[in-house]
Write an enzyme that holds these catalytic residues in place. Sequence first.
Site, PDB file in Angstrom:
ATOM      1  N   ASP A  42       0.961  -0.971   0.044  1.00 51.21           N
ATOM      2  CA  ASP A  42      -0.036   0.002   0.150  1.00 51.21           C
ATOM      3  C   ASP A  42       0.788   1.207  -0.033  1.00 51.21           C
ATOM      4  OD1 ASP A  42      -2.197   1.546   0.033  1.00 51.21           O
ATOM      5  OD2 ASP A  42      -2.456   1.583   2.204  1.00 51.21           O
ATOM      6  N   ASP A 297      -1.996  -0.901   6.947  1.00 49.93           N
ATOM      7  CA  ASP A 297      -2.308  -0.578   8.236  1.00 49.93           C
ATOM      8  C   ASP A 297      -3.510  -0.016   8.627  1.00 49.93           C
ATOM      9  OD1 ASP A 297      -2.407   1.694   6.626  1.00 49.93           O
ATOM     10  OD2 ASP A 297      -0.756   3.053   7.363  1.00 49.93           O
ATOM     11  N   ASP A 301      -7.483  -2.720   4.634  1.00 52.93           N
ATOM     12  CA  ASP A 301      -6.607  -3.461   4.143  1.00 52.93           C
ATOM     13  C   ASP A 301      -6.775  -4.910   4.736  1.00 52.93           C
ATOM     14  OD1 ASP A 301      -4.929  -1.659   2.778  1.00 52.93           O
ATOM     15  OD2 ASP A 301      -4.092  -1.137   4.711  1.00 52.93           O
TER      16      ASP A 301
END
Length: 349
Positions: A42, A297, A301
């Site tokens: 990410d 995080d 996700d």
Amino acid sequence: DRFLMIVVAYAVGAVRISKKGALVQQANSVESLCNVDILCLDKTGTLTTNHLELDEIVPCSQDEIDISDESLWDLLGDFSRTTSANNRTTEAILDACQGINRGFIAEIPFSSQQGWSALVFEEAEMPATYVLGAPEMIMPNLIPDVSLGNKLETWRSLGRRVLLFAFRPENLPLRNAEDEPEMPKDLIPLCLLNFSDELRAEVQQTLQGFVEAGIKLKFISGDNPETVSALVRQAGFVERKYPLISVSGLDLAEMDENQLRAVSEQATIFGRVTPRQKERLIQALLDQGHYVAMTGDGINDILALKRANLGIVMQSGTQATRNVADIVLLDDSFGVLPEAFLEGQRILN
């Protein structure tokens, strides 16, 4: 004896990896580290520090509105102070704009699934509906023949996060007959917002470390693909071996499973991707025989982290993401990952 040696090797490996700054929560993650051939990253909080700053607000000049720059900043502050969804973006706006909680009669909180948020303030003397979100999500609902100027593409080419703020001077419903979020039509653009996010200091060396460990990278983000591509280039990503081919989540939504598998293999950048699409991309890579690790995080996700063979989470991530993680990066030490992968390979050998 062989079983005992395996257990001891895993335990020693977990200790060695933890000393490098990665907490192993599942013992078999040590073996997983050596099998990974694709790492999905990410952008926010991984390549960048996730310390957003609102650098610039550019009004959209329209004949339909007459609002001063000062009033516009106040309005953005009010929107961010009033919305019930606190995130890094609203925090950055409030750092730059003073705002008050005006109360609302209707709201669509921001979610990465839809890419926008909306408020209808409760003051009867000034009815209006406001929408804040990704430009490409709002633009189809703007008034016809409207121009946003050339700032949008310029900022994206610099790797900036860009948002669009728009409104209609009346109270409008924000949900359809099925009670699902629905953006109002014929919105009038008010301004574009330009946010910066600092790259991690060690990111270039880290990306090179993944290449040396033989791991192919995929960058998956909720941000615009052009923004992600620009940041990846700034981070020193070497394109000679893996060209930067980007695709938007808006295009992924139109693909069947076979098309998704093909593009998951070919593309490197996946932007404006929803949490469900992240999970589908991970599954598409798994279906082609890859051993996939995923870093993240945030709540958005979790689906992808659980789907991947190896879920890796920043220590500053939410409690929910840390709970599903196989490995937690202490002090958000992204730079330790290549060393951890190499350590896993060494232990298996």
